[in-house]
Design a protein around this motif. Structure first.
Motif, mmCIF file in Angstrom:
data_model
loop_
_atom_site.group_PDB
_atom_site.id
_atom_site.type_symbol
_atom_site.label_atom_id
_atom_site.label_comp_id
_atom_site.label_asym_id
_atom_site.label_seq_id
_atom_site.Cartn_x
_atom_site.Cartn_y
_atom_site.Cartn_z
ATOM 1 N N VAL A 1 82.162 21.866 3.736
ATOM 2 C CA VAL A 1 81.443 22.802 3.098
ATOM 3 C C VAL A 1 80.110 21.523 2.886
ATOM 4 O O VAL A 1 81.271 20.403 3.388
ATOM 5 C CB VAL A 1 81.347 23.939 2.369
ATOM 6 C CG1 VAL A 1 81.976 23.449 1.256
ATOM 7 C CG2 VAL A 1 80.451 24.615 2.344
ATOM 8 N N SER A 2 79.273 22.216 2.874
ATOM 9 C CA SER A 2 78.239 20.641 2.851
ATOM 10 C C SER A 2 78.141 21.027 1.571
ATOM 11 O O SER A 2 76.949 22.387 1.314
ATOM 12 C CB SER A 2 77.253 20.657 4.200
ATOM 13 O OG SER A 2 76.513 18.967 3.608
ATOM 14 N N VAL A 3 77.405 20.051 0.858
ATOM 15 C CA VAL A 3 77.211 20.798 -0.522
ATOM 16 C C VAL A 3 75.840 20.188 -1.054
ATOM 17 O O VAL A 3 75.970 18.624 -1.147
ATOM 18 C CB VAL A 3 77.973 20.492 -2.070
ATOM 19 C CG1 VAL A 3 77.714 21.266 -3.318
ATOM 20 C CG2 VAL A 3 79.448 21.075 -0.873
ATOM 21 N N ILE B 1 85.348 19.239 1.495
ATOM 22 C CA ILE B 1 83.885 19.029 0.681
ATOM 23 C C ILE B 1 82.897 17.375 1.075
ATOM 24 O O ILE B 1 83.577 16.759 1.231
ATOM 25 C CB ILE B 1 84.167 19.414 -0.949
ATOM 26 C CG1 ILE B 1 85.222 20.023 -1.592
ATOM 27 C CG2 ILE B 1 82.952 18.942 -1.405
ATOM 28 C CD1 ILE B 1 84.138 21.690 -1.329
ATOM 29 N N LYS B 2 81.859 18.633 1.276
ATOM 30 C CA LYS B 2 80.939 17.387 1.507
ATOM 31 C C LYS B 2 79.807 17.036 0.798
ATOM 32 O O LYS B 2 79.222 17.969 0.622
ATOM 33 C CB LYS B 2 80.060 17.083 3.976
ATOM 34 C CG LYS B 2 78.972 16.633 3.177
ATOM 35 C CD LYS B 2 78.954 16.409 4.778
ATOM 36 C CE LYS B 2 77.434 16.679 5.223
ATOM 37 N NZ LYS B 2 76.695 16.995 6.459
ATOM 38 N N LEU B 3 79.784 16.028 -0.032
ATOM 39 C CA LEU B 3 78.596 15.908 -1.389
ATOM 40 C C LEU B 3 77.517 15.257 -0.499
ATOM 41 O O LEU B 3 77.466 14.112 0.130
ATOM 42 C CB LEU B 3 78.998 15.483 -2.512
ATOM 43 C CG LEU B 3 80.071 16.080 -3.081
ATOM 44 C CD1 LEU B 3 80.777 14.980 -4.568
ATOM 45 C CD2 LEU B 3 80.000 17.398 -3.349
ATOM 46 N N LYS B 4 76.293 15.850 -0.444
ATOM 47 C CA LYS B 4 75.567 14.939 -0.386
ATOM 48 C C LYS B 4 74.957 13.972 -1.490
ATOM 49 O O LYS B 4 75.178 14.020 -2.910
ATOM 50 C CB LYS B 4 73.987 16.520 -0.100
ATOM 51 C CG LYS B 4 73.633 17.284 1.415
ATOM 52 C CD LYS B 4 73.813 16.303 2.529
ATOM 53 C CE LYS B 4 73.581 16.817 3.628
ATOM 54 N NZ LYS B 4 73.395 16.615 4.681
ATOM 55 N N ILE B 5 74.235 12.965 -0.947
ATOM 56 C CA ILE B 5 74.066 11.487 -1.916
ATOM 57 C C ILE B 5 72.575 11.060 -1.582
ATOM 58 O O ILE B 5 72.615 10.614 -0.377
ATOM 59 C CB ILE B 5 75.356 10.478 -2.172
ATOM 60 C CG1 ILE B 5 75.325 9.715 -0.924
ATOM 61 C CG2 ILE B 5 76.836 11.580 -2.455
ATOM 62 C CD1 ILE B 5 76.308 8.508 -0.979
ATOM 63 N N ALA C 1 74.880 10.954 3.217
ATOM 64 C CA ALA C 1 72.846 10.357 2.410
ATOM 65 C C ALA C 1 72.042 10.179 3.047
ATOM 66 O O ALA C 1 71.347 9.698 2.276
ATOM 67 C CB ALA C 1 73.719 8.353 2.439
ATOM 68 N N ASN C 2 72.131 10.478 4.391
ATOM 69 C CA ASN C 2 71.039 11.066 5.304
ATOM 70 C C ASN C 2 70.213 9.783 5.309
ATOM 71 O O ASN C 2 68.213 9.974 4.936
ATOM 72 C CB ASN C 2 70.414 12.454 4.786
ATOM 73 C CG ASN C 2 71.454 13.755 4.976
ATOM 74 O OD1 ASN C 2 71.560 14.551 4.512
ATOM 75 N ND2 ASN C 2 71.408 14.005 6.155
ATOM 76 N N ALA C 3 70.533 8.410 5.205
ATOM 77 C CA ALA C 3 69.878 7.305 5.683
ATOM 78 C C ALA C 3 69.107 6.884 4.465
ATOM 79 O O ALA C 3 68.766 6.385 4.260
ATOM 80 C CB ALA C 3 69.243 7.146 7.034
ATOM 81 N N GLY D 1 78.175 18.973 13.474
ATOM 82 C CA GLY D 1 77.952 18.925 12.178
ATOM 83 C C GLY D 1 77.483 19.902 12.197
ATOM 84 O O GLY D 1 77.199 21.030 13.202
ATOM 85 N N GLY D 2 76.586 20.442 11.162
ATOM 86 C CA GLY D 2 75.708 21.445 11.363
ATOM 87 C C GLY D 2 74.222 21.408 10.986
ATOM 88 O O GLY D 2 74.005 20.395 10.055
ATOM 89 N N MET D 3 73.447 22.319 11.706
ATOM 90 C CA MET D 3 71.940 22.169 11.141
ATOM 91 C C MET D 3 71.290 23.467 10.818
ATOM 92 O O MET D 3 70.627 23.909 10.721
ATOM 93 C CB MET D 3 71.509 21.898 12.222
ATOM 94 C CG MET D 3 71.259 20.634 13.254
ATOM 95 S SD MET D 3 70.772 19.396 12.009
ATOM 96 C CE MET D 3 68.799 19.101 11.905
HETATM 97 C C1 LIG Z 1 75.302 20.273 6.611
HETATM 98 C C2 LIG Z 1 74.440 19.526 7.045
HETATM 99 O O1 LIG Z 1 74.290 18.915 5.378
HETATM 100 N N1 LIG Z 1 73.386 19.645 7.752
HETATM 101 C C3 LIG Z 1 72.538 17.899 7.902
HETATM 102 C C4 LIG Z 1 71.972 18.278 7.037
HETATM 103 C C5 LIG Z 1 70.545 19.054 6.891
HETATM 104 C C6 LIG Z 1 69.885 19.300 5.709
HETATM 105 C C7 LIG Z 1 68.932 20.500 5.950
HETATM 106 C C8 LIG Z 1 68.449 21.095 6.852
HETATM 107 C C9 LIG Z 1 67.638 22.139 6.305
HETATM 108 C C10 LIG Z 1 67.238 22.859 7.975
HETATM 109 C C11 LIG Z 1 67.575 22.445 9.264
HETATM 110 C C12 LIG Z 1 68.672 21.114 8.824
HETATM 111 C C13 LIG Z 1 69.672 20.280 7.897
HETATM 112 C C14 LIG Z 1 70.081 20.006 8.004
HETATM 113 C C15 LIG Z 1 73.783 17.048 8.174
HETATM 114 O O2 LIG Z 1 74.822 16.883 8.609
HETATM 115 O O3 LIG Z 1 73.093 15.926 7.660
#
Ligand SMILES: CC(=O)N[C@@H](Cc1ccc2ccccc2c1)C(=O)O
Ligand SMILES: [Mg+2]
Length: 367
Positions: free
Chosen positions: A134-136, A160-164, A189-191, A289-291
């Motif tokens: 799960v992405s937190v 657990i995955k934490l956004k940073i 970190a999304n870059a 991954g997930g969107m």
């Molecule tokens: C589950 C996860 O963290 N997904 C993306 C980031 C992300 C975050 C927010 C979003 C909002 C709308 C559509 C796609 C999105 C993707 C990722 O792995 O980097």
């Protein structure tokens, strides 16, 4: 198959809670669904593009436009097309991989519903259920984060995955480690960082993370290769990998040792499988991954996550992670796993009543 026509359907899907990342906060998904109609069967797919070009250059209005003006006419002009033919027919059009992925996937779904074969069997899945992470999102405080993680672990998530982002990285990771022990833990970190942050990011090495996802720019491989030399934590790429060629370059540059595969980002499930095969042959782990997909996109992702090279839990979370009500029967966690749909094609169908309630626009592009 001959394509009779294509429906572009926009739906509004409120999120159960705001989802904050280093590039912004999402409150609701504005989703583009694609339905391809042929004489034999119809197929569904979900375009993963966000409302704004914050994750990558694509955005949902642009995806609809490029489909309407260029891609759908190119496909409906063909006397016969199957999933392999979609990529060939759209190859002259540059970029727009999320749009291409949605059209290819809808054609593949129609083709497989007609033949009676599931996505899982077609792609080469080796399991009937997949372990789920799960992405937190980034939270307003550490206590709020710990409550959220507590809830997800109680639901059964195995990772657990934490956004940073700068200012929210070492402390939240330390707090989760101290509270939840050796739970499988990774960060994304999304870059948000640059190579000058490498000494700071090396601070994460103390926490035994599975990986750090996309620390640097979305279009970089070279600096990630340099960063990987400076960290003990394995580097995973997401945004930087848009094709099997990118994956090959990343592997030869040693820019990463793990890849997050998102079929929408790489142009479809056929390219996603090519990346899986390339990585497996090179000893590089991949995960799905997930969107923030609805059940339409989620179903196909769960099938992909069942391939043998997907050795790390993915972001294929339950429907309830994002939506109070999904457009398909909800994906529910069972002992930390999601069951792989076994029916023809993606194996799920949107509920017409729910679809009607969430639809904001419908457009029919006749062949
Ligand atoms: C589950 C996860 O963290 N997904 C993306 C980031 C992300 C975050 C927010 C979003 C909002 C709308 C559509 C796609 C999105 C993707 C990722 O792995 O980097
Ligand atoms: Mg990511």
């Amino acid at each position: 198959m001959k394509i009779t026509g294509v429906e572009l359907r926009r739906i509004a899907m409120p999120l159960v809670a705001p989802f904050r990342t280093s590039f912004g906060t999402e409150h609701s998904r504005d989703v583009l669904l694609v339905r391809v109609v042929t004489p034999e069967a119809e197929g569904w797919a979900e375009c993963v593009a966000m409302g704004e070009p914050l994750y990558s250059p694509e955005y949902v209005d642009g995806a609809a436009d490029v489909m309407r003006r260029f891609m759908v006419p190119a496909l409906t002009a063909l006397q016969h097309v199957d999933a392999y033919g979609v990529g060939q027919a759209l190859e002259p059009l540059k970029g727009h991989r999320m749009a291409k992925a949605a059209l290819e996937t809808a054609v593949l779904d129609a083709q497989l519903r007609a033949s009676g074969e599931s996505f899982a069997r077609f792609l080469g899945a080796s399991r009937e259920a997949v372990p789920c992470g799960v992405s937190v999102g980034i939270m307003n405080s550490i206590p709020e984060l710990l409550d959220a993680v507590d809830g997800y672990i109680a639901e059964g998530y195995v990772r657990i995955k934490l956004k940073i982002e700068p200012g929210w990285d070492l402390e939240p990771v330390r707090a989760v480690r101290e509270r939840f022990g050796d739970v499988l833990l990774q960060v994304d970190a999304n870059a948000a960082y640059t190579l000058t942050d490498s000494a700071h990011l090396a601070g994460l090495d103390a926490f035994g993370l599975l990986l750090i996802e996309q620390p640097l720019a979305d279009d970089d491989l070279v600096q990630h290769a340099e960063l990987a030399k400076r960290l003990r934590t394995p580097v995973c790429l997401d945004e930087s990998i848009e094709s099997a060629a990118h994956a090959a370059a990343a592997i030869s540059l040693k820019a990463c040792s793990v890849i997050n595969i998102k079929p929408g980002r790489v142009g479809g499930y056929l390219e996603a499988r090519r990346i899986h095969d390339l990585c497996r042959a090179n000893g590089v782990a991949v995960w799905c991954g997930g969107m923030l997909e609805t059940g339409i996109g989620r179903a196909a992702n769960v099938a992909l996550a069942a391939l043998p090279g997907f050795t790390l839990p993915g972001d294929t979370s339950a429907s309830r992670r994002y939506f109070a009500r999904d457009v398909t029967p909800p994906f529910e966690l069972r002992d930390g796993h999601l069951d792989v749909p076994a029916g023809p094609g993606i194996g799920v169908d949107p509920d017409p009543a729910v679809l009607d309630e969430v639809t904001t626009s419908v457009e029919w592009l006749a062949g």
